[in-house]
Design a protein around this motif. Structure first.
Motif, PDB file in Angstrom:
ATOM      1  N   TRP A   1      26.428 -59.516   9.799  1.00 19.37           N
ATOM      2  CA  TRP A   1      25.189 -59.424   9.024  1.00 19.37           C
ATOM      3  C   TRP A   1      24.480 -58.114   9.347  1.00 19.37           C
ATOM      4  O   TRP A   1      24.299 -57.762  10.502  1.00 19.37           O
ATOM      5  CB  TRP A   1      24.281 -60.612   9.325  1.00 19.37           C
ATOM      6  CG  TRP A   1      24.789 -61.886   8.719  1.00 19.37           C
ATOM      7  CD1 TRP A   1      25.596 -62.803   9.306  1.00 19.37           C
ATOM      8  CD2 TRP A   1      24.554 -62.335   7.385  1.00 19.37           C
ATOM      9  NE1 TRP A   1      25.882 -63.828   8.421  1.00 19.37           N
ATOM     10  CE2 TRP A   1      25.247 -63.564   7.237  1.00 19.37           C
ATOM     11  CE3 TRP A   1      23.839 -61.847   6.302  1.00 19.37           C
ATOM     12  CZ2 TRP A   1      25.236 -64.302   6.058  1.00 19.37           C
ATOM     13  CZ3 TRP A   1      23.815 -62.566   5.129  1.00 19.37           C
ATOM     14  CH2 TRP A   1      24.505 -63.772   5.007  1.00 19.37           C
ATOM     15  N   VAL A   2      24.099 -57.414   8.292  1.00 12.03           N
ATOM     16  CA  VAL A   2      23.470 -56.093   8.436  1.00 12.03           C
ATOM     17  C   VAL A   2      22.041 -56.178   7.897  1.00 12.03           C
ATOM     18  O   VAL A   2      21.838 -56.497   6.715  1.00 12.03           O
ATOM     19  CB  VAL A   2      24.252 -55.016   7.653  1.00 12.03           C
ATOM     20  CG1 VAL A   2      23.578 -53.661   7.813  1.00 12.03           C
ATOM     21  CG2 VAL A   2      25.705 -54.969   8.117  1.00 12.03           C
ATOM     22  N   PRO A   3      21.031 -55.914   8.741  1.00 15.81           N
ATOM     23  CA  PRO A   3      19.653 -55.892   8.243  1.00 15.81           C
ATOM     24  C   PRO A   3      19.341 -54.550   7.575  1.00 15.81           C
ATOM     25  O   PRO A   3      19.731 -53.497   8.082  1.00 15.81           O
ATOM     26  CB  PRO A   3      18.818 -56.107   9.504  1.00 15.81           C
ATOM     27  CG  PRO A   3      19.666 -55.550  10.600  1.00 15.81           C
ATOM     28  CD  PRO A   3      21.102 -55.758  10.197  1.00 15.81           C
ATOM     29  N   VAL A   4      18.669 -54.603   6.448  1.00 16.32           N
ATOM     30  CA  VAL A   4      18.307 -53.385   5.722  1.00 16.32           C
ATOM     31  C   VAL A   4      16.818 -53.451   5.381  1.00 16.32           C
ATOM     32  O   VAL A   4      16.404 -54.278   4.549  1.00 16.32           O
ATOM     33  CB  VAL A   4      19.123 -53.233   4.413  1.00 16.32           C
ATOM     34  CG1 VAL A   4      18.727 -51.959   3.686  1.00 16.32           C
ATOM     35  CG2 VAL A   4      20.613 -53.242   4.706  1.00 16.32           C
ATOM     36  N   PRO A   5      15.975 -52.625   6.008  1.00 16.61           N
ATOM     37  CA  PRO A   5      14.549 -52.613   5.648  1.00 16.61           C
ATOM     38  C   PRO A   5      14.348 -52.026   4.254  1.00 16.61           C
ATOM     39  O   PRO A   5      14.962 -51.011   3.917  1.00 16.61           O
ATOM     40  CB  PRO A   5      13.913 -51.737   6.731  1.00 16.61           C
ATOM     41  CG  PRO A   5      15.029 -50.888   7.228  1.00 16.61           C
ATOM     42  CD  PRO A   5      16.287 -51.691   7.091  1.00 16.61           C
ATOM     43  N   ARG A   6      13.523 -52.654   3.487  1.00 16.13           N
ATOM     44  CA  ARG A   6      13.304 -52.195   2.110  1.00 16.13           C
ATOM     45  C   ARG A   6      12.680 -50.811   2.078  1.00 16.13           C
ATOM     46  O   ARG A   6      13.014 -50.001   1.210  1.00 16.13           O
ATOM     47  CB  ARG A   6      12.418 -53.193   1.357  1.00 16.13           C
ATOM     48  CG  ARG A   6      12.233 -52.853  -0.108  1.00 16.13           C
ATOM     49  CD  ARG A   6      11.428 -53.921  -0.828  1.00 16.13           C
ATOM     50  NE  ARG A   6      12.067 -55.227  -0.754  1.00 16.13           N
ATOM     51  CZ  ARG A   6      11.618 -56.319  -1.367  1.00 16.13           C
ATOM     52  NH1 ARG A   6      10.522 -56.264  -2.091  1.00 16.13           N
ATOM     53  NH2 ARG A   6      12.249 -57.459  -1.236  1.00 16.13           N
ATOM     54  N   TRP A   7      11.785 -50.528   3.012  1.00 18.85           N
ATOM     55  CA  TRP A   7      11.056 -49.265   2.962  1.00 18.85           C
ATOM     56  C   TRP A   7      11.463 -48.328   4.080  1.00 18.85           C
ATOM     57  O   TRP A   7      10.747 -47.380   4.398  1.00 18.85           O
ATOM     58  CB  TRP A   7       9.547 -49.529   3.052  1.00 18.85           C
ATOM     59  CG  TRP A   7       9.067 -50.553   2.090  1.00 18.85           C
ATOM     60  CD1 TRP A   7       8.481 -51.745   2.390  1.00 18.85           C
ATOM     61  CD2 TRP A   7       9.122 -50.503   0.663  1.00 18.85           C
ATOM     62  NE1 TRP A   7       8.171 -52.435   1.252  1.00 18.85           N
ATOM     63  CE2 TRP A   7       8.553 -51.694   0.169  1.00 18.85           C
ATOM     64  CE3 TRP A   7       9.603 -49.563  -0.253  1.00 18.85           C
ATOM     65  CZ2 TRP A   7       8.465 -51.981  -1.190  1.00 18.85           C
ATOM     66  CZ3 TRP A   7       9.513 -49.844  -1.602  1.00 18.85           C
ATOM     67  CH2 TRP A   7       8.944 -51.028  -2.070  1.00 18.85           C
ATOM     68  N   GLY A   8      12.612 -48.534   4.703  1.00 18.79           N
ATOM     69  CA  GLY A   8      13.042 -47.677   5.788  1.00 18.79           C
ATOM     70  C   GLY A   8      12.307 -47.996   7.076  1.00 18.79           C
ATOM     71  O   GLY A   8      11.795 -49.112   7.270  1.00 18.79           O
ATOM     72  N   GLY A   9      12.234 -47.015   7.983  1.00 22.02           N
ATOM     73  CA  GLY A   9      11.523 -47.209   9.249  1.00 22.02           C
ATOM     74  C   GLY A   9      10.020 -47.179   9.068  1.00 22.02           C
ATOM     75  O   GLY A   9       9.497 -46.922   7.970  1.00 22.02           O
TER      76      GLY A   9
END
Length: 349
Positions: A257-265
Protein backbone atom coordinates in the motif's frame (compact mmCIF):
# COMPACT_ATOMS: atom_id res chain seq x y z
CA UNK A 1 -12.75 2.70 -31.80
CA UNK A 2 -11.89 -0.50 -33.65
CA UNK A 3 -13.28 -2.62 -30.83
CA UNK A 4 -16.45 -0.54 -30.82
CA UNK A 5 -16.81 -0.98 -34.57
CA UNK A 6 -16.36 -4.74 -34.38
CA UNK A 7 -18.91 -5.00 -31.56
CA UNK A 8 -21.40 -3.15 -33.78
CA UNK A 9 -20.77 -5.61 -36.61
CA UNK A 10 -21.34 -8.56 -34.26
CA UNK A 11 -24.55 -7.05 -32.89
CA UNK A 12 -25.82 -6.26 -36.39
CA UNK A 13 -25.37 -9.90 -37.37
CA UNK A 14 -27.00 -11.13 -34.16
CA UNK A 15 -30.10 -8.94 -34.68
CA UNK A 16 -30.53 -9.64 -38.41
CA UNK A 17 -34.01 -11.00 -39.20
CA UNK A 18 -34.03 -14.58 -40.50
CA UNK A 19 -36.18 -13.91 -43.56
CA UNK A 20 -37.78 -10.68 -44.66
CA UNK A 21 -38.48 -9.31 -48.08
CA UNK A 22 -37.73 -5.73 -47.01
CA UNK A 23 -34.65 -6.55 -44.93
CA UNK A 24 -31.30 -4.91 -45.44
CA UNK A 25 -28.88 -7.22 -47.29
CA UNK A 26 -26.82 -9.02 -44.67
CA UNK A 27 -23.42 -7.75 -45.80
CA UNK A 28 -24.69 -4.18 -45.90
CA UNK A 29 -26.27 -4.61 -42.47
CA UNK A 30 -23.01 -5.79 -40.91
CA UNK A 31 -21.06 -2.94 -42.50
CA UNK A 32 -23.64 -0.43 -41.26
CA UNK A 33 -23.43 -1.89 -37.76
CA UNK A 34 -19.66 -1.53 -37.87
CA UNK A 35 -19.78 2.08 -39.07
CA UNK A 36 -22.59 3.07 -36.70
CA UNK A 37 -20.71 1.69 -33.71
CA UNK A 38 -17.63 3.70 -34.73
CA UNK A 39 -19.66 6.87 -35.35
CA UNK A 40 -19.76 8.28 -31.77
CA UNK A 41 -15.98 8.68 -31.77
CA UNK A 42 -16.32 11.25 -34.54
CA UNK A 43 -16.30 13.75 -31.66
CA UNK A 44 -12.53 13.37 -31.57
CA UNK A 45 -12.43 16.14 -34.18
CA UNK A 46 -13.16 18.50 -31.29
CA UNK A 47 -9.52 18.11 -30.28
CA UNK A 48 -8.58 19.98 -33.46
CA UNK A 49 -10.43 23.04 -32.16
CA UNK A 50 -8.55 23.44 -28.88
CA UNK A 51 -6.61 21.32 -26.38
CA UNK A 52 -9.50 21.45 -23.90
CA UNK A 53 -12.21 20.55 -26.39
CA UNK A 54 -11.30 16.86 -26.12
CA UNK A 55 -11.97 16.87 -22.37
CA UNK A 56 -15.18 18.85 -22.64
CA UNK A 57 -16.72 17.11 -25.66
CA UNK A 58 -15.28 13.61 -26.08
CA UNK A 59 -17.90 11.07 -25.07
CA UNK A 60 -20.47 13.84 -25.06
CA UNK A 61 -23.48 14.33 -27.34
CA UNK A 62 -22.46 11.61 -29.79
CA UNK A 63 -22.34 9.18 -26.85
CA UNK A 64 -25.69 10.23 -25.38
CA UNK A 65 -28.85 8.20 -24.88
CA UNK A 66 -30.73 11.49 -25.16
CA UNK A 67 -29.35 12.13 -28.65
CA UNK A 68 -29.29 8.54 -29.90
CA UNK A 69 -32.64 8.67 -31.74
CA UNK A 70 -31.66 11.86 -33.57
CA UNK A 71 -28.35 10.41 -34.74
CA UNK A 72 -30.04 7.19 -35.83
CA UNK A 73 -32.67 9.00 -37.89
CA UNK A 74 -30.18 11.39 -39.52
CA UNK A 75 -27.76 8.61 -40.46
CA UNK A 76 -30.61 6.37 -41.61
CA UNK A 77 -31.92 9.14 -43.87
CA UNK A 78 -28.45 9.45 -45.42
CA UNK A 79 -28.38 5.70 -46.00
CA UNK A 80 -31.76 5.85 -47.73
CA UNK A 81 -30.32 8.42 -50.12
CA UNK A 82 -27.22 6.33 -50.82
CA UNK A 83 -29.26 3.15 -51.45
CA UNK A 84 -32.38 4.53 -53.13
CA UNK A 85 -33.62 1.05 -53.91
CA UNK A 86 -33.17 -0.09 -50.33
CA UNK A 87 -35.82 -0.87 -47.72
CA UNK A 88 -36.22 2.72 -46.49
CA UNK A 89 -34.80 4.80 -43.69
CA UNK A 90 -36.79 3.07 -40.92
CA UNK A 91 -35.02 -0.23 -41.53
CA UNK A 92 -31.64 1.50 -41.47
CA UNK A 93 -32.50 3.41 -38.29
CA UNK A 94 -32.85 0.20 -36.32
CA UNK A 95 -29.42 -1.25 -37.09
CA UNK A 96 -27.76 2.17 -36.71
CA UNK A 97 -29.40 2.70 -33.32
CA UNK A 98 -28.14 -0.71 -32.17
CA UNK A 99 -24.61 0.21 -33.29
CA UNK A 100 -24.57 3.55 -31.45
CA UNK A 101 -26.11 1.94 -28.36
CA UNK A 102 -23.46 -0.77 -28.13
CA UNK A 103 -20.76 1.91 -28.37
CA UNK A 104 -22.30 3.88 -25.47
CA UNK A 105 -22.57 0.71 -23.41
CA UNK A 106 -18.95 -0.18 -24.16
CA UNK A 107 -17.66 3.20 -23.01
CA UNK A 108 -19.87 3.11 -19.90
CA UNK A 109 -17.88 0.07 -18.74
CA UNK A 110 -14.63 2.07 -18.50
CA UNK A 111 -13.43 4.40 -15.75
CA UNK A 112 -13.02 7.36 -18.15
CA UNK A 113 -16.77 7.88 -17.96
CA UNK A 114 -19.36 8.84 -20.54
CA UNK A 115 -21.69 11.85 -20.64
CA UNK A 116 -24.57 9.60 -21.57
CA UNK A 117 -27.20 12.22 -20.74
CA UNK A 118 -25.61 15.12 -22.65
CA UNK A 119 -26.63 17.84 -23.33
CA UNK A 120 -28.91 17.67 -20.28
CA UNK A 121 -26.00 16.75 -18.01
CA UNK A 122 -22.22 16.76 -18.35
CA UNK A 123 -21.73 14.16 -15.61
CA UNK A 124 -19.32 11.41 -16.68
CA UNK A 125 -20.78 8.05 -15.67
CA UNK A 126 -19.04 4.69 -15.75
CA UNK A 127 -19.07 1.41 -13.85
CA UNK A 128 -15.33 0.89 -14.31
CA UNK A 129 -15.26 -2.85 -14.93
CA UNK A 130 -13.15 -2.75 -18.08
CA UNK A 131 -9.83 -1.15 -18.95
CA UNK A 132 -9.87 1.27 -21.86
CA UNK A 133 -8.15 -1.32 -24.07
CA UNK A 134 -9.00 -4.88 -23.03
CA UNK A 135 -7.49 -7.53 -25.28
CA UNK A 136 -9.74 -10.26 -23.85
CA UNK A 137 -12.84 -8.15 -24.49
CA UNK A 138 -11.74 -7.45 -28.05
CA UNK A 139 -10.69 -11.06 -28.56
CA UNK A 140 -14.16 -12.38 -27.71
CA UNK A 141 -15.69 -10.07 -30.33
CA UNK A 142 -13.15 -11.04 -32.97
CA UNK A 143 -13.65 -14.75 -32.25
CA UNK A 144 -17.40 -14.33 -32.63
CA UNK A 145 -16.99 -12.61 -35.99
CA UNK A 146 -14.61 -15.29 -37.24
CA UNK A 147 -17.09 -18.02 -36.38
CA UNK A 148 -19.79 -15.98 -38.15
CA UNK A 149 -17.67 -16.08 -41.30
CA UNK A 150 -17.59 -19.87 -41.14
CA UNK A 151 -21.34 -20.22 -40.49
CA UNK A 152 -22.70 -17.31 -42.48
CA UNK A 153 -26.23 -18.66 -42.75
CA UNK A 154 -26.79 -18.68 -38.99
CA UNK A 155 -26.84 -15.87 -36.47
CA UNK A 156 -26.25 -18.30 -33.59
CA UNK A 157 -22.46 -17.63 -33.53
CA UNK A 158 -23.08 -13.87 -33.21
CA UNK A 159 -25.68 -14.32 -30.47
CA UNK A 160 -23.37 -16.71 -28.64
CA UNK A 161 -20.48 -14.27 -28.94
CA UNK A 162 -22.58 -11.50 -27.40
CA UNK A 163 -23.64 -13.75 -24.52
CA UNK A 164 -20.01 -14.68 -23.86
CA UNK A 165 -19.08 -10.99 -23.97
CA UNK A 166 -21.78 -10.09 -21.45
CA UNK A 167 -20.65 -12.97 -19.25
CA UNK A 168 -17.09 -11.67 -19.37
CA UNK A 169 -18.22 -8.21 -18.17
CA UNK A 170 -20.23 -9.81 -15.35
CA UNK A 171 -17.09 -11.75 -14.41
CA UNK A 172 -15.09 -8.48 -14.41
CA UNK A 173 -17.69 -6.91 -12.13
CA UNK A 174 -17.33 -9.82 -9.68
CA UNK A 175 -13.54 -9.33 -9.73
CA UNK A 176 -14.01 -5.61 -9.09
CA UNK A 177 -16.18 -6.32 -6.05
CA UNK A 178 -13.54 -8.71 -4.70
CA UNK A 179 -10.85 -6.04 -5.14
CA UNK A 180 -13.03 -3.44 -3.39
CA UNK A 181 -13.61 -5.85 -0.49
CA UNK A 182 -9.84 -6.19 -0.16
CA UNK A 183 -9.53 -2.40 0.04
CA UNK A 184 -12.26 -2.20 2.68
CA UNK A 185 -10.46 -4.87 4.69
CA UNK A 186 -7.25 -2.84 4.54
CA UNK A 187 -9.06 0.34 5.64
CA UNK A 188 -10.55 -1.43 8.67
CA UNK A 189 -7.23 -2.98 9.66
CA UNK A 190 -5.43 0.36 9.35
CA UNK A 191 -8.25 2.17 11.18
CA UNK A 192 -8.76 4.45 8.20
CA UNK A 193 -12.01 6.37 8.03
CA UNK A 194 -12.28 5.85 4.32
CA UNK A 195 -14.48 8.17 2.29
CA UNK A 196 -14.29 5.99 -0.80
CA UNK A 197 -12.90 2.57 -1.66
CA UNK A 198 -12.68 1.78 -5.38
CA UNK A 199 -10.97 -0.66 -7.71
CA UNK A 200 -9.81 0.42 -11.15
CA UNK A 201 -9.18 -2.15 -13.91
CA UNK A 202 -5.64 -2.35 -15.22
CA UNK A 203 -4.33 -3.78 -18.51
CA UNK A 204 -3.37 -7.30 -19.52
CA UNK A 205 -5.70 -9.30 -17.27
CA UNK A 206 -9.19 -9.09 -15.69
CA UNK A 207 -7.43 -10.07 -12.45
CA UNK A 208 -5.26 -6.91 -12.36
CA UNK A 209 -6.62 -4.03 -10.30
CA UNK A 210 -5.54 -0.81 -8.70
CA UNK A 211 -7.31 -0.68 -5.35
CA UNK A 212 -7.59 2.80 -3.90
CA UNK A 213 -8.72 4.02 -0.48
CA UNK A 214 -9.52 7.71 -0.11
CA UNK A 215 -8.84 9.17 3.32
CA UNK A 216 -9.33 12.90 3.76
CA UNK A 217 -6.58 14.66 1.82
CA UNK A 218 -4.67 11.55 0.84
CA UNK A 219 -5.08 8.27 -0.98
CA UNK A 220 -3.73 4.79 -0.39
CA UNK A 221 -3.36 2.53 -3.39
CA UNK A 222 -2.15 -1.00 -4.09
CA UNK A 223 -1.57 -2.81 -7.38
CA UNK A 224 -2.95 -6.31 -6.93
CA UNK A 225 -3.52 -9.50 -8.88
CA UNK A 226 -6.50 -11.58 -7.79
CA UNK A 227 -5.12 -14.69 -9.49
CA UNK A 228 -1.41 -14.75 -8.64
CA UNK A 229 -0.18 -16.89 -5.77
CA UNK A 230 3.42 -15.73 -6.00
CA UNK A 231 5.04 -12.42 -6.90
CA UNK A 232 6.39 -12.36 -10.47
CA UNK A 233 10.18 -12.58 -10.87
CA UNK A 234 12.15 -9.35 -11.38
CA UNK A 235 11.97 -8.00 -14.90
CA UNK A 236 15.09 -8.26 -17.06
CA UNK A 237 16.39 -4.99 -18.54
CA UNK A 238 15.12 -5.97 -21.99
CA UNK A 239 11.61 -6.90 -20.84
CA UNK A 240 8.93 -6.30 -23.44
CA UNK A 241 6.02 -3.88 -23.28
CA UNK A 242 3.42 -6.44 -22.19
CA UNK A 243 5.73 -7.90 -19.55
CA UNK A 244 6.25 -4.43 -18.08
CA UNK A 245 2.50 -3.81 -17.99
CA UNK A 246 1.73 -7.03 -16.13
CA UNK A 247 4.65 -7.26 -13.70
CA UNK A 248 3.66 -4.70 -10.98
CA UNK A 249 0.55 -6.56 -9.78
CA UNK A 250 1.16 -8.59 -6.63
CA UNK A 251 -0.84 -11.32 -4.87
CA UNK A 252 -3.17 -10.02 -2.17
CA UNK A 253 -1.01 -11.23 0.76
CA UNK A 254 1.99 -9.42 -0.76
CA UNK A 255 0.16 -6.20 -1.63
CA UNK A 256 2.10 -3.01 -0.99
CA UNK A 257 0.00 0.00 0.00
CA UNK A 258 1.36 3.37 -1.09
CA UNK A 259 0.11 6.59 0.58
CA UNK A 260 -0.22 9.57 -1.75
CA UNK A 261 -0.98 13.04 -0.29
CA UNK A 262 -3.37 14.96 -2.48
CA UNK A 263 -1.54 18.25 -2.06
CA UNK A 264 2.03 17.00 -1.67
CA UNK A 265 4.07 17.81 1.44
CA UNK A 266 3.21 20.44 4.03
CA UNK A 267 5.31 23.06 2.23
CA UNK A 268 3.42 22.45 -1.02
CA UNK A 269 -0.12 22.50 0.32
CA UNK A 270 -0.80 26.25 0.30
CA UNK A 271 0.36 26.75 -3.28
CA UNK A 272 -1.28 23.56 -4.55
CA UNK A 273 -4.68 24.44 -3.08
CA UNK A 274 -4.37 28.02 -4.37
CA UNK A 275 -3.79 26.78 -7.92
CA UNK A 276 -6.49 24.12 -7.73
CA UNK A 277 -9.03 26.82 -6.79
CA UNK A 278 -8.20 29.10 -9.74
CA UNK A 279 -11.24 29.87 -11.97
CA UNK A 280 -9.22 28.99 -15.09
CA UNK A 281 -8.56 25.53 -13.63
CA UNK A 282 -12.25 24.66 -13.38
CA UNK A 283 -11.96 22.23 -16.29
CA UNK A 284 -9.54 20.02 -14.34
CA UNK A 285 -11.65 20.10 -11.18
CA UNK A 286 -14.58 18.89 -13.29
CA UNK A 287 -12.63 16.23 -15.15
CA UNK A 288 -10.33 14.71 -12.50
CA UNK A 289 -11.91 12.26 -10.09
CA UNK A 290 -8.81 11.57 -7.98
CA UNK A 291 -6.50 14.58 -8.42
CA UNK A 292 -3.06 14.65 -6.81
CA UNK A 293 -0.16 17.05 -6.99
CA UNK A 294 2.45 15.86 -9.47
CA UNK A 295 5.17 18.43 -8.82
CA UNK A 296 5.93 22.12 -8.38
CA UNK A 297 8.52 23.79 -10.59
CA UNK A 298 9.92 27.04 -9.21
CA UNK A 299 11.95 29.07 -11.68
CA UNK A 300 13.30 32.60 -11.91
CA UNK A 301 11.00 33.63 -14.73
CA UNK A 302 8.10 31.23 -14.24
CA UNK A 303 6.65 28.85 -11.66
CA UNK A 304 4.36 25.91 -12.47
CA UNK A 305 2.16 23.62 -10.37
CA UNK A 306 1.22 20.30 -12.00
CA UNK A 307 -1.54 17.84 -11.16
CA UNK A 308 -2.53 14.38 -12.36
CA UNK A 309 -5.47 12.02 -11.94
CA UNK A 310 -4.77 8.70 -10.22
CA UNK A 311 -7.32 7.04 -12.51
CA UNK A 312 -4.74 7.07 -15.27
CA UNK A 313 -1.76 5.71 -13.32
CA UNK A 314 -0.66 2.62 -15.25
CA UNK A 315 2.83 1.32 -14.42
CA UNK A 316 4.74 0.22 -17.49
CA UNK A 317 3.42 2.95 -19.76
CA UNK A 318 5.88 5.48 -21.10
CA UNK A 319 3.66 8.47 -20.30
CA UNK A 320 0.94 9.47 -17.83
CA UNK A 321 -1.91 11.14 -19.74
CA UNK A 322 -4.06 14.08 -18.70
CA UNK A 323 -1.51 15.97 -16.61
CA UNK A 324 -2.51 19.60 -16.27
CA UNK A 325 -1.36 22.55 -14.24
CA UNK A 326 -0.99 26.30 -14.06
CA UNK A 327 2.03 28.53 -14.54
CA UNK A 328 2.61 32.16 -13.72
CA UNK A 329 5.30 34.58 -14.73
CA UNK A 330 6.64 37.69 -13.03
CA UNK A 331 3.32 39.37 -13.72
CA UNK A 332 1.66 36.93 -11.29
CA UNK A 333 -0.92 35.74 -13.82
CA UNK A 334 -1.89 32.08 -13.67
CA UNK A 335 -2.39 30.33 -17.01
CA UNK A 336 -3.49 26.74 -17.63
CA UNK A 337 -1.21 24.28 -19.41
CA UNK A 338 -1.04 20.60 -20.27
CA UNK A 339 2.18 18.76 -19.42
CA UNK A 340 3.37 16.60 -22.30
CA UNK A 341 6.08 14.17 -21.26
CA UNK A 342 8.26 15.45 -18.46
CA UNK A 343 9.26 18.92 -19.57
CA UNK A 344 7.13 20.02 -22.50
CA UNK A 345 3.99 22.04 -21.92
CA UNK A 346 1.29 23.51 -24.11
CA UNK A 347 -1.19 26.21 -23.19
CA UNK A 348 -4.84 25.17 -22.97
CA UNK A 349 -7.73 27.42 -23.84
Amino acid sequence: TLTHALSGALLARATAPADSADAIPLRRRVVLGLLAAAFPDIDVVASWMSPLAYLYHHRGITHSWVMLALWAVVLAWLCSKVWRNGPGWKAYAGVIAWGIAVHIAGDWMTSFGTMMFAPLSNARLGIGTTFIIDLWFSGIIIAGLLVCLMWRASRIPAVTGLFVLCGYVVFQYAQMREAVAFGEQYARAANIQAVTVIALPRPMSPFHWMVMVEEGDRYHYALVSLSRKEAPPPLPPDAGFFARLGAPYLPLPRAQWVPVPRWGGDTDRALATEVMAQPAFEFFRWFAQYPVLHRIDIGKAESCVWFQDLRFFTPGRAAWPFRYGMCRDAGMQWRAYELLGDNTKTMVY
